[in-house]
Each structure stands twice: as structure tokens, then as C-alpha cells.
Design a protein around this motif. Structure first.
Motif, PDB file in Angstrom:
ATOM      1  N   PHE A  18       0.831  -1.209   0.000  1.00 35.25           N
ATOM      2  CA  PHE A  18       0.000   0.000   0.000  1.00 35.25           C
ATOM      3  C   PHE A  18       0.863   1.256   0.000  1.00 35.25           C
ATOM      4  N   PHE A  19       1.899   1.298   0.829  1.00 35.14           N
ATOM      5  CA  PHE A  19       2.748   2.487   0.913  1.00 35.14           C
ATOM      6  C   PHE A  19       3.538   2.690  -0.375  1.00 35.14           C
ATOM      7  N   TYR A  20       4.011   1.602  -0.977  1.00 47.46           N
ATOM      8  CA  TYR A  20       4.734   1.720  -2.246  1.00 47.46           C
ATOM      9  C   TYR A  20       3.813   2.264  -3.333  1.00 47.46           C
ATOM     10  N   ASP A  21       2.604   1.767  -3.366  1.00 51.09           N
ATOM     11  CA  ASP A  21       1.661   2.253  -4.366  1.00 51.09           C
ATOM     12  C   ASP A  21       1.275   3.711  -4.111  1.00 51.09           C
ATOM     13  N   TYR A  22       1.200   4.096  -2.840  1.00 51.80           N
ATOM     14  CA  TYR A  22       0.777   5.458  -2.492  1.00 51.80           C
ATOM     15  C   TYR A  22       1.792   6.496  -2.975  1.00 51.80           C
ATOM     16  N   VAL A  23       3.092   6.198  -2.814  1.00 58.75           N
ATOM     17  CA  VAL A  23       4.123   7.157  -3.224  1.00 58.75           C
ATOM     18  C   VAL A  23       4.527   6.971  -4.679  1.00 58.75           C
ATOM     19  N   GLY A  24       4.031   5.907  -5.303  1.00 64.19           N
ATOM     20  CA  GLY A  24       4.342   5.694  -6.709  1.00 64.19           C
ATOM     21  C   GLY A  24       5.632   4.958  -6.954  1.00 64.19           C
ATOM     22  N   LYS A  25       6.141   4.231  -5.939  1.00 59.85           N
ATOM     23  CA  LYS A  25       7.351   3.444  -6.122  1.00 59.85           C
ATOM     24  C   LYS A  25       6.956   2.030  -6.523  1.00 59.85           C
ATOM     25  N   GLU A  26       7.416   1.623  -7.678  1.00 61.42           N
ATOM     26  CA  GLU A  26       6.999   0.340  -8.237  1.00 61.42           C
ATOM     27  C   GLU A  26       7.680  -0.828  -7.526  1.00 61.42           C
ATOM     28  N   PRO A 168      12.719   5.133  13.267  1.00 64.05           N
ATOM     29  CA  PRO A 168      11.534   5.068  12.390  1.00 64.05           C
ATOM     30  C   PRO A 168      10.495   4.049  12.846  1.00 64.05           C
ATOM     31  N   SER A 169      10.940   2.869  13.273  1.00 67.38           N
ATOM     32  CA  SER A 169       9.987   1.847  13.697  1.00 67.38           C
ATOM     33  C   SER A 169       9.345   2.181  15.037  1.00 67.38           C
ATOM     34  N   MET A 170       9.958   3.105  15.794  1.00 70.62           N
ATOM     35  CA  MET A 170       9.421   3.485  17.100  1.00 70.62           C
ATOM     36  C   MET A 170       8.407   4.628  16.997  1.00 70.62           C
ATOM     37  N   GLY A 171       8.169   5.121  15.787  1.00 68.70           N
ATOM     38  CA  GLY A 171       7.132   6.141  15.654  1.00 68.70           C
ATOM     39  C   GLY A 171       7.409   7.227  14.641  1.00 68.70           C
ATOM     40  N   TRP A 172       8.703   7.457  14.313  1.00 67.09           N
ATOM     41  CA  TRP A 172       8.991   8.533  13.362  1.00 67.09           C
ATOM     42  C   TRP A 172       8.856   7.981  11.940  1.00 67.09           C
ATOM     43  N   ASN A 173       7.637   7.667  11.564  1.00 61.84           N
ATOM     44  CA  ASN A 173       7.349   7.178  10.225  1.00 61.84           C
ATOM     45  C   ASN A 173       6.114   7.910   9.703  1.00 61.84           C
ATOM     46  N   PRO A 186       9.344   4.207   1.427  1.00 58.77           N
ATOM     47  CA  PRO A 186       7.933   4.621   1.517  1.00 58.77           C
ATOM     48  C   PRO A 186       7.318   4.621   2.904  1.00 58.77           C
ATOM     49  N   LEU A 187       7.870   3.880   3.869  1.00 60.24           N
ATOM     50  CA  LEU A 187       7.299   3.892   5.211  1.00 60.24           C
ATOM     51  C   LEU A 187       7.997   4.915   6.120  1.00 60.24           C
ATOM     52  N   TYR A 188       9.065   5.507   5.649  1.00 64.89           N
ATOM     53  CA  TYR A 188       9.804   6.499   6.428  1.00 64.89           C
ATOM     54  C   TYR A 188       9.216   7.890   6.234  1.00 64.89           C
ATOM     55  N   SER A 189       9.354   8.703   7.270  1.00 66.41           N
ATOM     56  CA  SER A 189       8.944  10.094   7.174  1.00 66.41           C
ATOM     57  C   SER A 189      10.002  10.897   6.421  1.00 66.41           C
TER      58      SER A 189
END
Length: 368
Positions: A18-26, A168-173, A186-189
Motif C-alpha cells: 500500500f505504501f509503495y503504491d501510495y508514493v508511486g514506487k513500483e 523510524p519503527s518506534m514512531g517517526w514514520n 515509503p514507510l519512512y517520514s
């Protein structure tokens, strides 16, 4: 309004796709030529990284004359680069079509390992630069740093690296703010990407300042020595070799890290307009190459280190021959002291004499 609300809703049920599709990364559904090239090239680099850094760690562990602060830091840097090789191997084996099968937890772990290893490698580079600065400025053969402080410094390096990897996994995403999702990860802020890249660029700037001070100091001392010492040629050669090493360190660091850090910054600032996806994989491989060449720069240029490598390889060859019945245990035990004598005694006297001469002449040049 509907898309805006969706972009800022905390829905933890979304998967990686879902995140890859949202940002357009194939995400590749099947293996392409580009994917195969990236995997083969990445695994080849990782193999060389792992073997070369194991050699460095083994040499420092075996040779008792390497049991000084600078070599402990070099061993820790080799450990960080070894970890980088393992982390990147895990990344390569979970990229391309394999990315689809990853859960969010697995994806965060995959990227966290890479972040930890790269942060540890850069932090060790900075620690080595500071140690070299202290040693040259105080004209000591080895740093006066105690083993306790070295251990504390190493622990701090890994603590910072682990924290940076887990942030990032602790919340900064971007799970709760999809509009802030990075294009490269795509899951990183995007704000985290800016922070991480800026922190590493700051570390790089400190390294440049440290080595610049070393350069100015050695150059000034070299001019004073040329006026008071009868060994001008030897000192000029020493200064030249030091400057050559420093130039290689800075040059390789700039070449390997600047493209990747600038790509992360552009991704964080501009998002899709940065077109970072076009070259992000190549920047990552280039950054990993810094961990590959670190053993060459800091260790393989050391004559004593090279001699220890030869001893290790000779020992491994003899053991292999012994297992194959080509050499008896008696013959191996007879040859081993000769190798140790050549690696330990002769090189120790030569290195000690050369260092003592340099230290004496530098003191004479500094005296009024």
C-alpha cells in the motif's frame, strides 16, 4: 477533503505494498534485468566486504602490537563494515519481487539494519579522525586513551547507531501522515530522511575540519623541520604519505556518500519532484562501497598489517595442505616460528626505529 483526511489517518492495517503504491514506487512482480544486476552486483560487493573486514579483525586480534586505541577503533570500524555487509546482504535478498512478501515489521528491520551499519561506519570514521588528530598534535606514538575509554567510545558508537536505526519503527514514520511518506523509503517520514542525511553531512563536515587541521599542522611542522633537520628528504616523504592517506580518505568519503546523502535530502525536501527513484539504488551501492574500501585505506596501506595478512594466509594454506596430507604436523610447527619471527621481531624493530627517528626530529624542529 476526502483524500486529505485519508492522508492523515492512522490506519496500521496497511501493508507494505500500500505504501509503495501510495508514493508511486513500483514493486517488481517478476525479475527484470535491472533487478538481477542489482542483486548480483550487491552480493559480490557484500562478499568482498565481509571477507576483507574479517581479515582486518583477525589481524588486529592476532598481532599483539595492534593492541592500542587506534587499532581497537579500526577493529570496531571493521566490525561495523562487516555488519554493513551482512545488513546489505539481507537487503539484497529482500528486494525486487521479494519485497512484496515482507510484513511492515520485516521491512522496518531490513532498513534499520542498513541504517545502523552505515551510521556506525560513519561514526567510526569520525572517531578514527579524532584519534589521529590527537596523536599527531601531541606527537605520541600511540594515543594515551585508556582501554576503558576506548570501550566506552565503542559502546556509544553502537548505541547511537542502534537508536538511529530504530527511530523510524518506534514512531517517526508516515503511517499516520501519508502525505509525509518518503519516495525512497515509503514507510519512512520525509522529515526523518532530512534529519538523518543532515546529521551525516554534519559528521562529514567535522571530519573535513579535523583532517584540515592535521594538514595545516603537518605542513607547518614539515617546513620547520626542513630548516633544522638533516633528514629533510625522509620528513618530506613522511609528510607526503600522510597527506596522500588523508586525501584518499576524504576523496573516497565524498565520492561514496555525497550522492546518497544529497539524494535523501532532495527526497525529503522535494518528494516526487526530486526524481530520486531513478538513481537511489546506485547511490546505496556506492555508499556501501565506502565500507568496502575502508579496510584498504586504513589497513592495507599499513605495512605491518599487510605482513600480518600474509602470515594469516600462509598459516591457512599450511593448515589446508596439512589436512590434505601434503605437509606433516612436524614440518608445520617447524616453519611457524620462522613466520612469526619475520612478522613480529623484524617489523617491530623497523617500525620502532622509524617512529623514534620521526619523533626525535619533530621535537628538534619544534625547539627554539
Amino acid at each position: 477533503m476526502e483524500s486529505s483526511g485519508r492522508g492523515n489517518a492512522c490506519d496500521y492495517s496497511h501493508n507494505v505494498t500500500f505504501f509503495y503504491d501510495y508514493v508511486g514506487k513500483e514493486i517488481s512482480r517478476h525479475w527484470r534485468v535491472r533487478d538481477c544486476v542489482v542483486v548480483v552486483l550487491g552480493l559480490t560487493i557484500c562478499l568482498i566486504m565481509i571477507l576483507s573486514n574479517i581479515m582486518v579483525m583477525a589481524a588486529i586480534l592476532i598481532n599483539r602490537r595492534f593492541h592500542f586505541p587506534i587499532y581497537f577503533l579500526l577493529a570496531n570500524m571493521a566490525a561495523a563494515d562487516l555488519f554493513a555487509g551482512l545488513a546489505y546482504t539481507n537487503l539484497v535478498l529482500n528486494t525486487g519481487p521479494w519485497t512484496i512478501r515482507l510484513s511492515k515489521q520485516q521491512w522496518f528491520i531490513r532498513n534499520a539494519l542498513v541504517d545502523m551499519s552505515l551510521t556506525a561506519s560513519v561514526a567510526n570514521l569520525l572517531a578514527v579522525a579524532v584519534e589521529r588528530h590527537q596523536t599527531i598534535i601531541t606527537m605520541q606514538l600511540h594515543s594515551k586513551m585508556t582501554k576503558r575509554r576506548v570501550v566506552l567510545l565503542i559502546v556509544c558508537i553502537w548505541a547511537v547507531s542502534i537508536i538511529m536505526g530504530l527511530v523510524p519503527s518506534m514512531g517517526w514514520n508516515c503511517e499516520c501522515q501519508l502525505s509525509d511518506c518518503s519516495i525512497i523509503a515509503p514507510l519512512y517520514s520525509r522529515r526523518y530522511m532530512i534529519f538523518w542525511a543532515s546529521l551525516n553531512l554534519l559528521t562529514f563536515s567535522v571530519m573535513v575540519a579535523v583532517y584540515a587541521r592535521i594538514y595545516v599542522y603537518v605542513r607547518r611542522k614539515g617546513k620547520r623541520m626542513s630548516q633544522h633537520s638533516s633528514h629533510q628528504l625522509r620528513h618530506n616523504e613522511t609528510v607526503f604519505n600522510l597527506m596522500k592517506t588523508i586525501s584518499i580518505v576524504l576523496g573516497v568519503f565524498v565520492i561514496c556518500w555525497t550522492p546518497g546523502l544529497m539524494t535523501l535530502l532532495l527526497d525529503g525536501i522535494m518528494g516526487k519532484d526530486s526524481h530520486a527513484l531513478t538513481y537511489e539504488k546506485y547511490c546505496l551501492i556506492l555508499a556501501e562501497c565506502n565500507s568496502l574500501v575502508n579496510p584498504i585505506i586504513y589497513s592495507f596501506r599499513d605495512e605491518e598489517m599487510r605482513r600480518t595478512f600474509k602470515c594469516i594466509l600462509c598459516c591457512l594454506c599450511r593448515r589446508s595442505s596439512d589436512h590434505q596430507g601434503e605437509q606433516s604436523p612436524v614440518e608445520f610447527n617447524t616453519l611457524q616460528p620462522e613466520v612469526d619471527n619475520g612478522c613480529e621481531v623484524k617489523s617491530e624493530k623497523a617500525n620502532f626505529t622509524a617512529l623514534q627517528l620521526i619523533k626525535t626530529e619533530w621535537r628538534q624542529a619544534s625547539s627554539p
